[in-house]
Design a protein around this motif. Structure first.
Motif, PDB file in Angstrom:
ATOM      1  N   LEU A   1      66.603 -88.023  15.372  1.00  0.00           N
ATOM      2  CA  LEU A   1      67.211 -87.010  16.242  1.00  0.00           C
ATOM      3  C   LEU A   1      67.239 -87.455  17.701  1.00  0.00           C
ATOM      4  CD1 LEU A   1      65.740 -83.813  14.584  1.00  0.00           C
ATOM      5  CD2 LEU A   1      68.116 -84.640  14.482  1.00  0.00           C
ATOM      6  N   ILE A   2      66.229 -88.176  18.134  1.00  0.00           N
ATOM      7  CA  ILE A   2      66.222 -88.719  19.496  1.00  0.00           C
ATOM      8  C   ILE A   2      67.378 -89.706  19.669  1.00  0.00           C
ATOM      9  CG2 ILE A   2      64.964 -90.256  21.077  1.00  0.00           C
ATOM     10  CD1 ILE A   2      62.367 -88.873  19.957  1.00  0.00           C
ATOM     11  N   MET A   3      67.554 -90.606  18.695  1.00  0.00           N
ATOM     12  CA  MET A   3      68.676 -91.554  18.777  1.00  0.00           C
ATOM     13  C   MET A   3      70.000 -90.800  18.819  1.00  0.00           C
ATOM     14  SD  MET A   3      67.727 -94.929  16.501  1.00  0.00           S
ATOM     15  CE  MET A   3      67.059 -94.107  15.057  1.00  0.00           C
ATOM     16  N   GLN A   4      70.155 -89.800  17.951  1.00  0.00           N
ATOM     17  CA  GLN A   4      71.393 -89.028  17.924  1.00  0.00           C
ATOM     18  C   GLN A   4      71.624 -88.302  19.241  1.00  0.00           C
ATOM     19  OE1 GLN A   4      73.758 -89.063  15.514  1.00  0.00           O
ATOM     20  NE2 GLN A   4      72.495 -90.701  14.724  1.00  0.00           N
ATOM     21  N   GLN A   5      70.578 -87.719  19.779  1.00  0.00           N
ATOM     22  CA  GLN A   5      70.699 -86.987  21.041  1.00  0.00           C
ATOM     23  C   GLN A   5      71.132 -87.929  22.161  1.00  0.00           C
ATOM     24  OE1 GLN A   5      68.344 -87.163  23.851  1.00  0.00           O
ATOM     25  NE2 GLN A   5      69.287 -85.492  24.972  1.00  0.00           N
ATOM     26  N   GLN A   6      70.536 -89.108  22.219  1.00  0.00           N
ATOM     27  CA  GLN A   6      70.886 -90.067  23.274  1.00  0.00           C
ATOM     28  C   GLN A   6      72.318 -90.592  23.093  1.00  0.00           C
ATOM     29  OE1 GLN A   6      69.032 -90.916  26.139  1.00  0.00           O
ATOM     30  NE2 GLN A   6      68.057 -89.057  25.391  1.00  0.00           N
ATOM     31  N   LEU A   7      72.711 -90.847  21.855  1.00  0.00           N
ATOM     32  CA  LEU A   7      74.080 -91.316  21.608  1.00  0.00           C
ATOM     33  C   LEU A   7      75.098 -90.238  21.965  1.00  0.00           C
ATOM     34  CD1 LEU A   7      73.522 -93.220  18.259  1.00  0.00           C
ATOM     35  CD2 LEU A   7      73.999 -94.220  20.506  1.00  0.00           C
ATOM     36  N   ASN A   8      74.810 -89.002  21.598  1.00  0.00           N
ATOM     37  CA  ASN A   8      75.724 -87.912  21.956  1.00  0.00           C
ATOM     38  C   ASN A   8      75.784 -87.712  23.469  1.00  0.00           C
ATOM     39  OD1 ASN A   8      76.567 -87.308  19.342  1.00  0.00           O
ATOM     40  ND2 ASN A   8      74.840 -85.927  19.001  1.00  0.00           N
ATOM     41  N   LYS A   9      74.651 -87.821  24.115  1.00  0.00           N
ATOM     42  CA  LYS A   9      74.622 -87.704  25.575  1.00  0.00           C
ATOM     43  C   LYS A   9      75.465 -88.808  26.204  1.00  0.00           C
ATOM     44  CE  LYS A   9      71.380 -87.130  29.350  1.00  0.00           C
ATOM     45  NZ  LYS A   9      69.993 -86.892  29.724  1.00  0.00           N
ATOM     46  N   SER A  10      75.328 -90.007  25.697  1.00  0.00           N
ATOM     47  CA  SER A  10      76.126 -91.127  26.198  1.00  0.00           C
ATOM     48  C   SER A  10      77.609 -90.845  26.027  1.00  0.00           C
ATOM     49  CB  SER A  10      75.743 -92.409  25.462  1.00  0.00           C
ATOM     50  OG  SER A  10      76.593 -93.473  25.836  1.00  0.00           O
ATOM     51  N   TYR A  11      77.973 -90.389  24.849  1.00  0.00           N
ATOM     52  CA  TYR A  11      79.378 -90.137  24.561  1.00  0.00           C
ATOM     53  C   TYR A  11      79.948 -89.017  25.438  1.00  0.00           C
ATOM     54  CZ  TYR A  11      83.688 -88.931  22.204  1.00  0.00           C
ATOM     55  OH  TYR A  11      84.999 -88.662  21.956  1.00  0.00           O
ATOM     56  N   PHE A  12      79.278 -87.904  25.482  1.00  0.00           N
ATOM     57  CA  PHE A  12      79.834 -86.747  26.181  1.00  0.00           C
ATOM     58  C   PHE A  12      79.720 -86.836  27.703  1.00  0.00           C
ATOM     59  CE2 PHE A  12      79.243 -84.918  21.907  1.00  0.00           C
ATOM     60  CZ  PHE A  12      80.563 -84.555  21.688  1.00  0.00           C
ATOM     61  N   GLU A  13      78.766 -87.635  28.187  1.00  0.00           N
ATOM     62  CA  GLU A  13      78.626 -87.804  29.639  1.00  0.00           C
ATOM     63  C   GLU A  13      79.247 -89.112  30.128  1.00  0.00           C
ATOM     64  OE1 GLU A  13      74.514 -87.255  30.728  1.00  0.00           O
ATOM     65  OE2 GLU A  13      74.447 -85.243  29.847  1.00  0.00           O
ATOM     66  N   HIS A  14      79.762 -89.916  29.208  1.00  0.00           N
ATOM     67  CA  HIS A  14      80.403 -91.195  29.553  1.00  0.00           C
ATOM     68  C   HIS A  14      79.468 -92.089  30.376  1.00  0.00           C
ATOM     69  CE1 HIS A  14      84.288 -89.701  28.136  1.00  0.00           C
ATOM     70  NE2 HIS A  14      83.929 -88.555  28.683  1.00  0.00           N
ATOM     71  N   ARG A  15      78.231 -92.219  29.882  1.00  0.00           N
ATOM     72  CA  ARG A  15      77.242 -93.029  30.589  1.00  0.00           C
ATOM     73  C   ARG A  15      76.579 -94.023  29.629  1.00  0.00           C
ATOM     74  NH1 ARG A  15      72.971 -90.536  33.667  1.00  0.00           N
ATOM     75  NH2 ARG A  15      72.293 -89.790  31.643  1.00  0.00           N
ATOM     76  N   HIS A  16      76.223 -95.166  30.170  1.00  0.00           N
ATOM     77  CA  HIS A  16      75.600 -96.192  29.337  1.00  0.00           C
ATOM     78  C   HIS A  16      74.086 -96.029  29.209  1.00  0.00           C
ATOM     79  CE1 HIS A  16      74.852 -98.103  33.266  1.00  0.00           C
ATOM     80  NE2 HIS A  16      73.841 -98.693  32.651  1.00  0.00           N
ATOM     81  N   GLN A  17      73.432 -95.380  30.155  1.00  0.00           N
ATOM     82  CA  GLN A  17      71.970 -95.305  30.140  1.00  0.00           C
ATOM     83  C   GLN A  17      71.427 -94.642  28.872  1.00  0.00           C
ATOM     84  OE1 GLN A  17      73.914 -94.421  32.717  1.00  0.00           O
ATOM     85  NE2 GLN A  17      73.142 -95.314  34.616  1.00  0.00           N
ATOM     86  N   PRO A  18      71.968 -93.507  28.427  1.00  0.00           N
ATOM     87  CA  PRO A  18      71.448 -92.938  27.170  1.00  0.00           C
ATOM     88  C   PRO A  18      71.723 -93.840  25.962  1.00  0.00           C
ATOM     89  CG  PRO A  18      72.711 -91.290  28.385  1.00  0.00           C
ATOM     90  CD  PRO A  18      72.924 -92.603  29.072  1.00  0.00           C
ATOM     91  N   PHE A  19      72.845 -94.546  25.990  1.00  0.00           N
ATOM     92  CA  PHE A  19      73.165 -95.487  24.911  1.00  0.00           C
ATOM     93  C   PHE A  19      72.094 -96.577  24.842  1.00  0.00           C
ATOM     94  CE2 PHE A  19      75.324 -99.144  23.036  1.00  0.00           C
ATOM     95  CZ  PHE A  19      75.933 -98.574  21.931  1.00  0.00           C
ATOM     96  N   VAL A  20      71.705 -97.088  25.998  1.00  0.00           N
ATOM     97  CA  VAL A  20      70.679 -98.133  26.061  1.00  0.00           C
ATOM     98  C   VAL A  20      69.337 -97.580  25.585  1.00  0.00           C
ATOM     99  CG1 VAL A  20      69.421 -99.689  27.605  1.00  0.00           C
ATOM    100  CG2 VAL A  20      71.895 -99.419  27.849  1.00  0.00           C
ATOM    101  N   ARG A  21      69.020 -96.326  25.941  1.00  0.00           N
ATOM    102  CA  ARG A  21      67.773 -95.723  25.455  1.00  0.00           C
ATOM    103  C   ARG A  21      67.794 -95.613  23.928  1.00  0.00           C
ATOM    104  NH1 ARG A  21      68.105 -92.945  30.374  1.00  0.00           N
ATOM    105  NH2 ARG A  21      69.211 -91.138  29.530  1.00  0.00           N
ATOM    106  N   ALA A  22      68.921 -95.204  23.363  1.00  0.00           N
ATOM    107  CA  ALA A  22      69.039 -95.136  21.893  1.00  0.00           C
ATOM    108  C   ALA A  22      68.861 -96.526  21.281  1.00  0.00           C
ATOM    109  CB  ALA A  22      70.386 -94.532  21.497  1.00  0.00           C
ATOM    110  N   TRP A  23      69.450 -97.535  21.916  1.00  0.00           N
ATOM    111  CA  TRP A  23      69.320 -98.927  21.471  1.00  0.00           C
ATOM    112  C   TRP A  23      67.853 -99.338  21.441  1.00  0.00           C
ATOM    113  CZ3 TRP A  23      71.307-103.010  19.194  1.00  0.00           C
ATOM    114  CH2 TRP A  23      70.950-104.298  19.569  1.00  0.00           C
ATOM    115  N   HIS A  24      67.118 -99.020  22.492  1.00  0.00           N
ATOM    116  CA  HIS A  24      65.704 -99.394  22.558  1.00  0.00           C
ATOM    117  C   HIS A  24      64.894 -98.669  21.481  1.00  0.00           C
ATOM    118  CE1 HIS A  24      65.976-100.927  26.986  1.00  0.00           C
ATOM    119  NE2 HIS A  24      66.553-101.727  26.117  1.00  0.00           N
ATOM    120  N   VAL A  25      65.181 -97.396  21.262  1.00  0.00           N
ATOM    121  CA  VAL A  25      64.500 -96.658  20.189  1.00  0.00           C
ATOM    122  C   VAL A  25      64.817 -97.308  18.842  1.00  0.00           C
ATOM    123  CG1 VAL A  25      64.365 -94.455  18.950  1.00  0.00           C
ATOM    124  CG2 VAL A  25      64.387 -94.482  21.460  1.00  0.00           C
ATOM    125  N   PHE A  26      66.084 -97.671  18.638  1.00  0.00           N
ATOM    126  CA  PHE A  26      66.512 -98.325  17.402  1.00  0.00           C
ATOM    127  C   PHE A  26      65.753 -99.632  17.179  1.00  0.00           C
ATOM    128  CE2 PHE A  26      69.491-101.470  15.522  1.00  0.00           C
ATOM    129  CZ  PHE A  26      69.604-100.935  14.253  1.00  0.00           C
TER     130      PHE A  26
END
Length: 155
Positions: A106-131
């Motif tokens: 759920l944390i990965m999903q939340q960060q990926l959705n945040k990245s998508y809807f806010e058009h930002r790379h930082q949450p995507f990178v956080r999801a990557w690190h969790v992954f």
């Protein structure tokens, strides 16, 4: 792990869209990539309960999700944000702090959705690190084995 090489292989691999494109555009391609990443993560998580019995399939599913991460990063030109050095990789293999695989997903999903809807790379990178931490610490996957399997699958 040679993330740059793996990103090139992801770029060269076939399109793995889950849903059809209604109107081909950059935003539709990004949405499609995020859906493919979400599905790949769900497929991976469905194997976690049986990780010992399904070790080969688990590594393959991890590689599928890894490719989906890199495909999105390639499309968004965020690949450089995903590079990790040996020290970071060793840290990801260290102590695992979350007892709930559900919460991690759920944390990965939340960060990926945040990245998508806010058009930002930082949450995507956080999801990557969790992954990465989930794979190399919680699942105890070997980075060399993952990279070899990845190259076999997509090279």
């Amino acid at each position: 792990m040679d993330i740059a090489r793996m990103a090139r292989l992801a770029y060269q691999s076939e399109d793995r869209s889950i849903l059809p494109f209604k109107h081909p555009s950059e935003s539709e391609r990004w949405a499609s990539g995020m859906v493919a990443l979400n599905v790949a993560l769900a497929d991976l998580m469905s194997l976690v309960r049986q990780q010992e019995e399904l070790a080969d399939q688990l590594v393959a599913a991890y590689c599928e999700a890894l490719r989906a991460f890199l495909a999105v990063a390639n499309d968004k030109q965020w690949t450089s944000f995903l590079f990790i050095d040996e020290q970071q990789l060793a840290a990801f293999q260290g102590k695992w702090t979350n007892d709930s695989d559900n919460a991690v997903y759920l944390i990965m999903q939340q960060q990926l959705n945040k990245s998508y809807f806010e058009h930002r790379h930082q949450p995507f990178v956080r999801a990557w690190h969790v992954f990465l931490k989930f794979g190399f610490s919680r699942l105890r996957l070997d980075p060399v084995t993952v990279e070899m399997k990845y190259v076999t699958m997509f090279g």
